[in-house]
Design a protein around this motif. Sequence first.
Motif, PDB file in Angstrom:
ATOM      1  N   MET A  28      34.860  34.305  36.058  1.00  0.00           N
ATOM      2  CA  MET A  28      33.672  33.521  36.368  1.00  0.00           C
ATOM      3  C   MET A  28      33.481  32.482  35.251  1.00  0.00           C
ATOM      4  O   MET A  28      34.062  32.625  34.167  1.00  0.00           O
ATOM      5  N   PRO A  29      32.655  31.470  35.471  1.00  0.00           N
ATOM      6  CA  PRO A  29      32.453  30.452  34.437  1.00  0.00           C
ATOM      7  C   PRO A  29      32.071  31.026  33.067  1.00  0.00           C
ATOM      8  O   PRO A  29      32.489  30.493  32.044  1.00  0.00           O
ATOM      9  N   ILE A  30      31.331  32.105  33.032  1.00  0.00           N
ATOM     10  CA  ILE A  30      30.933  32.715  31.763  1.00  0.00           C
ATOM     11  C   ILE A  30      32.153  33.240  30.982  1.00  0.00           C
ATOM     12  O   ILE A  30      32.091  33.452  29.776  1.00  0.00           O
ATOM     13  N   ASN A  31      33.282  33.437  31.676  1.00  0.00           N
ATOM     14  CA  ASN A  31      34.511  33.949  31.052  1.00  0.00           C
ATOM     15  C   ASN A  31      35.448  32.846  30.568  1.00  0.00           C
ATOM     16  O   ASN A  31      36.410  33.133  29.853  1.00  0.00           O
ATOM     17  N   TYR A  32      35.182  31.607  30.943  1.00  0.00           N
ATOM     18  CA  TYR A  32      36.145  30.533  30.668  1.00  0.00           C
ATOM     19  C   TYR A  32      36.389  30.316  29.177  1.00  0.00           C
ATOM     20  O   TYR A  32      37.515  30.079  28.760  1.00  0.00           O
ATOM     21  N   SER A  33      35.356  30.386  28.349  1.00  0.00           N
ATOM     22  CA  SER A  33      35.575  30.164  26.910  1.00  0.00           C
ATOM     23  C   SER A  33      36.424  31.289  26.327  1.00  0.00           C
ATOM     24  O   SER A  33      37.260  31.044  25.444  1.00  0.00           O
ATOM     25  N   PHE A  34      36.256  32.518  26.799  1.00  0.00           N
ATOM     26  CA  PHE A  34      37.098  33.621  26.359  1.00  0.00           C
ATOM     27  C   PHE A  34      38.557  33.353  26.728  1.00  0.00           C
ATOM     28  O   PHE A  34      39.461  33.492  25.898  1.00  0.00           O
ATOM     29  N   ILE A  35      38.781  32.960  27.981  1.00  0.00           N
ATOM     30  CA  ILE A  35      40.145  32.685  28.447  1.00  0.00           C
ATOM     31  C   ILE A  35      40.757  31.540  27.647  1.00  0.00           C
ATOM     32  O   ILE A  35      41.892  31.636  27.179  1.00  0.00           O
ATOM     33  N   GLN A  36      39.992  30.496  27.463  1.00  0.00           N
ATOM     34  CA  GLN A  36      40.488  29.307  26.757  1.00  0.00           C
ATOM     35  C   GLN A  36      40.778  29.589  25.284  1.00  0.00           C
ATOM     36  O   GLN A  36      41.850  29.264  24.785  1.00  0.00           O
ATOM     37  N   ASP A  37      39.838  30.200  24.588  1.00  0.00           N
ATOM     38  CA  ASP A  37      39.946  30.343  23.136  1.00  0.00           C
ATOM     39  C   ASP A  37      40.688  31.596  22.680  1.00  0.00           C
ATOM     40  O   ASP A  37      41.205  31.631  21.566  1.00  0.00           O
ATOM     41  N   GLN A  38      40.738  32.628  23.514  1.00  0.00           N
ATOM     42  CA  GLN A  38      41.346  33.893  23.101  1.00  0.00           C
ATOM     43  C   GLN A  38      42.704  34.162  23.744  1.00  0.00           C
ATOM     44  O   GLN A  38      43.556  34.795  23.126  1.00  0.00           O
ATOM     45  N   LEU A  39      42.908  33.725  24.977  1.00  0.00           N
ATOM     46  CA  LEU A  39      44.126  34.107  25.705  1.00  0.00           C
ATOM     47  C   LEU A  39      45.213  33.037  25.717  1.00  0.00           C
ATOM     48  O   LEU A  39      46.390  33.367  25.776  1.00  0.00           O
ATOM     49  N   HIS A  40      44.821  31.770  25.722  1.00  0.00           N
ATOM     50  CA  HIS A  40      45.790  30.660  25.727  1.00  0.00           C
ATOM     51  C   HIS A  40      46.814  30.822  26.843  1.00  0.00           C
ATOM     52  O   HIS A  40      48.029  30.746  26.621  1.00  0.00           O
ATOM     53  N   LEU A  41      46.332  31.045  28.062  1.00  0.00           N
ATOM     54  CA  LEU A  41      47.190  31.357  29.197  1.00  0.00           C
ATOM     55  C   LEU A  41      48.082  30.204  29.611  1.00  0.00           C
ATOM     56  O   LEU A  41      47.712  29.038  29.518  1.00  0.00           O
ATOM     57  N   LYS A  42      49.242  30.576  30.100  1.00  0.00           N
ATOM     58  CA  LYS A  42      50.163  29.624  30.694  1.00  0.00           C
ATOM     59  C   LYS A  42      50.174  29.789  32.221  1.00  0.00           C
ATOM     60  O   LYS A  42      50.381  28.826  32.944  1.00  0.00           O
ATOM     61  N   THR A  43      49.937  31.047  32.685  1.00  0.00           N
ATOM     62  CA  THR A  43      50.002  31.341  34.115  1.00  0.00           C
ATOM     63  C   THR A  43      48.885  32.304  34.515  1.00  0.00           C
ATOM     64  O   THR A  43      48.610  33.253  33.788  1.00  0.00           O
ATOM     65  N   VAL A  44      48.294  32.044  35.676  1.00  0.00           N
ATOM     66  CA  VAL A  44      47.352  32.965  36.304  1.00  0.00           C
ATOM     67  C   VAL A  44      47.896  33.290  37.684  1.00  0.00           C
ATOM     68  O   VAL A  44      48.267  32.400  38.449  1.00  0.00           O
ATOM     69  N   VAL A  45      47.961  34.594  37.989  1.00  0.00           N
ATOM     70  CA  VAL A  45      48.363  35.062  39.311  1.00  0.00           C
ATOM     71  C   VAL A  45      47.153  35.747  39.936  1.00  0.00           C
ATOM     72  O   VAL A  45      46.604  36.683  39.358  1.00  0.00           O
ATOM     73  N   TYR A  46      46.760  35.257  41.086  1.00  0.00           N
ATOM     74  CA  TYR A  46      45.632  35.851  41.813  1.00  0.00           C
ATOM     75  C   TYR A  46      46.166  36.577  43.035  1.00  0.00           C
ATOM     76  O   TYR A  46      46.777  35.966  43.913  1.00  0.00           O
ATOM     77  N   VAL A  47      45.984  37.889  43.069  1.00  0.00           N
ATOM     78  CA  VAL A  47      46.320  38.682  44.249  1.00  0.00           C
ATOM     79  C   VAL A  47      45.004  39.013  44.931  1.00  0.00           C
ATOM     80  O   VAL A  47      44.169  39.726  44.391  1.00  0.00           O
ATOM     81  N   GLY A  48      44.789  38.423  46.093  1.00  0.00           N
ATOM     82  CA  GLY A  48      43.502  38.629  46.727  1.00  0.00           C
ATOM     83  C   GLY A  48      43.439  38.161  48.152  1.00  0.00           C
ATOM     84  O   GLY A  48      44.435  37.752  48.740  1.00  0.00           O
ATOM     85  N   ASP A  49      42.223  38.203  48.678  1.00  0.00           N
ATOM     86  CA  ASP A  49      42.004  37.877  50.079  1.00  0.00           C
ATOM     87  C   ASP A  49      41.265  36.549  50.282  1.00  0.00           C
ATOM     88  O   ASP A  49      40.960  36.180  51.402  1.00  0.00           O
ATOM     89  N   LYS A  50      40.988  35.834  49.212  1.00  0.00           N
ATOM     90  CA  LYS A  50      40.290  34.548  49.324  1.00  0.00           C
ATOM     91  C   LYS A  50      41.306  33.435  49.083  1.00  0.00           C
ATOM     92  O   LYS A  50      41.766  33.230  47.961  1.00  0.00           O
ATOM     93  N   SER A  51      41.637  32.709  50.138  1.00  0.00           N
ATOM     94  CA  SER A  51      42.669  31.682  50.011  1.00  0.00           C
ATOM     95  C   SER A  51      42.179  30.446  49.255  1.00  0.00           C
ATOM     96  O   SER A  51      42.981  29.695  48.726  1.00  0.00           O
ATOM     97  N   ASP A  52      40.871  30.264  49.191  1.00  0.00           N
ATOM     98  CA  ASP A  52      40.365  29.109  48.452  1.00  0.00           C
ATOM     99  C   ASP A  52      39.608  29.594  47.214  1.00  0.00           C
ATOM    100  O   ASP A  52      38.806  30.502  47.277  1.00  0.00           O
ATOM    101  N   ILE A  53      39.938  28.977  46.100  1.00  0.00           N
ATOM    102  CA  ILE A  53      39.231  29.307  44.867  1.00  0.00           C
ATOM    103  C   ILE A  53      38.157  28.246  44.659  1.00  0.00           C
ATOM    104  O   ILE A  53      38.231  27.162  45.221  1.00  0.00           O
ATOM    105  N   SER A  54      37.166  28.573  43.851  1.00  0.00           N
ATOM    106  CA  SER A  54      36.079  27.624  43.642  1.00  0.00           C
ATOM    107  C   SER A  54      36.603  26.357  42.965  1.00  0.00           C
ATOM    108  O   SER A  54      37.580  26.387  42.222  1.00  0.00           O
ATOM    109  N   GLU A  55      35.924  25.267  43.241  1.00  0.00           N
ATOM    110  CA  GLU A  55      36.302  23.993  42.632  1.00  0.00           C
ATOM    111  C   GLU A  55      36.172  24.078  41.111  1.00  0.00           C
ATOM    112  O   GLU A  55      37.008  23.558  40.373  1.00  0.00           O
ATOM    113  N   GLU A  56      35.134  24.786  40.647  1.00  0.00           N
ATOM    114  CA  GLU A  56      34.924  24.948  39.211  1.00  0.00           C
ATOM    115  C   GLU A  56      36.089  25.685  38.560  1.00  0.00           C
ATOM    116  O   GLU A  56      36.574  25.290  37.503  1.00  0.00           O
ATOM    117  N   TYR A  57      36.559  26.758  39.195  1.00  0.00           N
ATOM    118  CA  TYR A  57      37.691  27.528  38.674  1.00  0.00           C
ATOM    119  C   TYR A  57      38.964  26.688  38.706  1.00  0.00           C
ATOM    120  O   TYR A  57      39.724  26.641  37.738  1.00  0.00           O
TER     121      TYR A  57
END
Length: 171
Positions: A28-57
């Motif tokens: 969620m948006p409240i998690n973005y600073s954690f992801i950005q500053d702590q994880l430094h991700l290169k790839t995100v894999v979403y396994v789920g049932d929602k084919s569209d992700i939010s525009e913000e995400y």
Amino acid sequence: MASKYIPPLNFSPVISTEVSLYRSGYPMPINYSFIQDQLHLKTVVYVGDKSDISEEYSNFLQSQDIQFLYIPMDSCRDSGINKGIDTVLQTVLDVDNYPMLIHSNKGKHRVGIIVGIIRKILQGWSIASIYQEYGLFSGGLKDEADLEFITMFVSHLEVFKDKMPEFVRIQ
């Protein structure tokens, strides 16, 4: 005032050696600073049932130059689930995709299946240990179909050892 970092629901490291692989629920948006500053991700894999992700995400992932892979998955009973899981495994088996986060909506059952298969196929964990970890993240609500699926899952992936992370224990 120090920044406060809030990880996504059911966040946990899966692998933290020369590569970092994480699991969680839907960020969620409240998690973005954690992801950005702590994880430094290169790839995100979403396994789920929602084919569209939010525009913000979507905008967040693009702004961080994070590769996004969507694997449609409602449950282990889905037709074609093996193909989706093989796609996730191919992604996990390429060291160039790390650091990586695999998430579902709540980080319980779908991610539990994926992590269970990673533990079984790529790390050689015992089924008892896999069931225990699955139970921890599902809040003790073990889905017998999920556990049976993990137990019976067999992959026929072709593995390229030159890109394989060191944590993988397959021959």
